[in-house]
Scaffold this active site. Structure first.
Site, PDB file in Angstrom:
ATOM      1  N   LYS A 157       5.346  14.231 -14.382  1.00 27.05           N
ATOM      2  CA  LYS A 157       4.785  12.998 -13.826  1.00 27.05           C
ATOM      3  C   LYS A 157       3.679  12.447 -14.731  1.00 27.05           C
ATOM      4  CE  LYS A 157       6.009  14.285  -9.114  1.00 27.05           C
ATOM      5  NZ  LYS A 157       5.514  14.766  -7.795  1.00 27.05           N
ATOM      6  N   THR A 175      20.855  12.095  -7.560  1.00 26.69           N
ATOM      7  CA  THR A 175      21.471  13.405  -7.688  1.00 26.69           C
ATOM      8  C   THR A 175      20.397  14.473  -7.871  1.00 26.69           C
ATOM      9  OG1 THR A 175      21.655  13.221 -10.092  1.00 26.69           O
ATOM     10  CG2 THR A 175      23.527  12.448  -8.782  1.00 26.69           C
ATOM     11  N   GLY A 227       8.854  23.569   4.513  1.00 23.07           N
ATOM     12  CA  GLY A 227       9.712  22.746   3.672  1.00 23.07           C
ATOM     13  C   GLY A 227       8.993  22.029   2.552  1.00 23.07           C
ATOM     14  N   GLU A 275      10.195   3.852  -9.386  1.00 20.90           N
ATOM     15  CA  GLU A 275       8.907   3.955  -8.693  1.00 20.90           C
ATOM     16  C   GLU A 275       8.702   5.329  -8.063  1.00 20.90           C
ATOM     17  OE1 GLU A 275       5.479   3.583  -7.866  1.00 20.90           O
ATOM     18  OE2 GLU A 275       6.135   1.518  -8.154  1.00 20.90           O
ATOM     19  N   ASP A 290       6.111  20.265 -12.472  1.00 22.38           N
ATOM     20  CA  ASP A 290       6.418  18.984 -11.815  1.00 22.38           C
ATOM     21  C   ASP A 290       5.338  17.957 -12.138  1.00 22.38           C
ATOM     22  OD1 ASP A 290       7.817  17.351  -9.593  1.00 22.38           O
ATOM     23  OD2 ASP A 290       5.763  17.466  -8.870  1.00 22.38           O
ATOM     24  N   VAL A 337       6.912   9.415  -9.338  1.00 22.96           N
ATOM     25  CA  VAL A 337       5.556   9.958  -9.469  1.00 22.96           C
ATOM     26  C   VAL A 337       4.936  10.288  -8.114  1.00 22.96           C
ATOM     27  CG1 VAL A 337       3.197   9.478 -10.261  1.00 22.96           C
ATOM     28  CG2 VAL A 337       5.147   8.891 -11.703  1.00 22.96           C
ATOM     29  N   GLY A 354       8.661  13.450   1.056  1.00 27.88           N
ATOM     30  CA  GLY A 354       9.231  13.045   2.338  1.00 27.88           C
ATOM     31  C   GLY A 354      10.470  12.201   2.118  1.00 27.88           C
ATOM     32  N   LYS A 390      12.958  12.383 -12.076  1.00 24.29           N
ATOM     33  CA  LYS A 390      11.915  12.392 -13.114  1.00 24.29           C
ATOM     34  C   LYS A 390      12.488  12.622 -14.503  1.00 24.29           C
ATOM     35  CE  LYS A 390       9.763  15.677 -10.931  1.00 24.29           C
ATOM     36  NZ  LYS A 390      10.351  15.638  -9.599  1.00 24.29           N
TER      37      LYS A 390
END
Length: 356
Positions: free
Chosen positions: A228, A100, A210, A153, A224, A156, A325, A129
């Site tokens: 991480k 989500t 993008g 997984e 962000d 990060v 990606g 995260k």
């Protein structure tokens, strides 16, 4: 393996396609036959078939109509309209794929999704995260208490195994320092500025391609990367830090003049997350740093990530790869599902061994 998706945007759909494409190989290589029984998305509707959904048909319906609830199957009864928590608790799925859109500051709704899954003895894999950065200890203990798998997984470095690789292949080492480029957006902007672009033009191009959101604050101010860094600290180094413990500075104050001055000294600038462990204490920070050209992280270009682990036995270990990606992030979820399957099979072997 019966699977339910909570969230079905680009990453969720990419994983669904991967599971269809790779089904034969997953069965042959891992004894893992994925059966997607439920999908719930706050914008696209929800469908549930305990016998398994026809995923190519579902994706076709979604592409044509924008709403999964137009899906039908004449061979079975399809339940529609379940919300995320009902999909987790009220379906026959054994593992939840949680993808989500989540508020990183609060970790919601993903934290509630994790708790609901674990309390109902269901395993869960996620790329969010928030839950891992904010409640790693509590959620980890809840998963262990209920003997379920929790995979994250992709939180990060997307499909680049920045978490499981050191746990499995660097076992026995004490990782004393981690430094990494953990945000592809900022690395792309800095690479463009290194080539002569202004910060404003580089950001606009990143948004056009993008790489950056319409509101790029989380990326360019380092938030962000800070989350991480918390995940790496707590998962790999046994820490118990929070995002507030991580000093954070972004790249918005870097000028063309500053970049040119750094280049004149044969150096470059990268936004680094740096984590150190000394005398049982862990410290972490995120900030732009000047790097010598022979530093392996200086060679990381564009929207790519890189991470360096300093180990007491193996020495420095460098890992680089895509940090974003849709297909790459979907692959990170597939990694977790495969490892969940491996753990299941090991438990079956243990039961058989003990029985004999």
């Amino acid at each position: 393996m019966k699977i339910a998706f909570v969230g079905f945007g680009g990453v969720g759909q990419s994983l669904a396609k991967l599971l269809v494409e790779q089904k034969r190989q997953l069965i042959e290589d891992f004894g893992f036959e994925p059966v997607i029984v439920a999908v719930s998305d706050v914008m696209k509707g929800a469908v549930y078939d305990p016998k398994g959904l026809d995923i190519p048909h579902l994706l076709e319906v979604l592409d044509e109509t924008g709403n999964m609830e137009n899906y039908f199957n004449t061979r079975s009864k399809v339940v529609k309209g379940l919300n995320s928590l009902e999909t987790i608790t009220g379906t026959n799925a054994e593992v939840i794929v949680e993808v989500t859109y989540t508020n990183v500051k609060t970790g919601q709704p993903a934290i509630d999704h994790c708790k609901a899954a674990f309390e109902n003895k269901k395993s869960l894999v996620t790329t969010n995260k928030g839950p891992v950065a904010l409640l790693y200890q509590e959620l980890g203990e809840l998963a262990a208490k209920n003997d379920v798998f929790w995979g994250f997984e992709g939180t990060v470095m997307s499909g680049t195994p920045a978490l499981r690789m050191p746990v499995s292949t660097l076992a026995g080492n004490d990782i004393t320092e981690i430094k990494g480029i953990l945000n592809g957006t900022t690395n792309y902007i800095l690479t463009e500025m290194e080539a002569g672009s202004s910060y404003e033009n580089a950001l606009a191009k990143a948004q056009e391609l993008g790489y950056a959101e319409a509101d790029p604050t989380s990326d360019v101010e380092g938030y962000d990367a800070r989350y991480k860094a918390v995940i790496l600290s707590n998962y790999l180094m046994g820490g118990n830090i929070t995002p507030d413990d991580v000093a954070c500075q972004g790249i918005s104050g870097i000028t063309v003049e500053k970049m040119e001055e750094v280049k004149s000294r044969n150096k470059t600038i990268r936004l680094l997350a740096r984590i150190k462990k000394a005398n049982g204490k862990i410290t972490a920070k995120v900030q732009p740093e000047e790097l010598e050209k022979n530093d392996p992280l200086a060679s990381v270009q564009g929207p790519t990530n890189g991470i360096l682990y300093k180990c007491n036995l193996a020495g420095p270990i460098f890992l680089t790869g895509a940090g974003a990606g849709l297909r790459e992030t979907a692959y990170s979820l597939l990694i977790d599902l495969i490892n969940y399957q491996r753990e299941k099979r090991m438990k079956v072997r243990e039961v058989d061994y003990n029985a004999n």
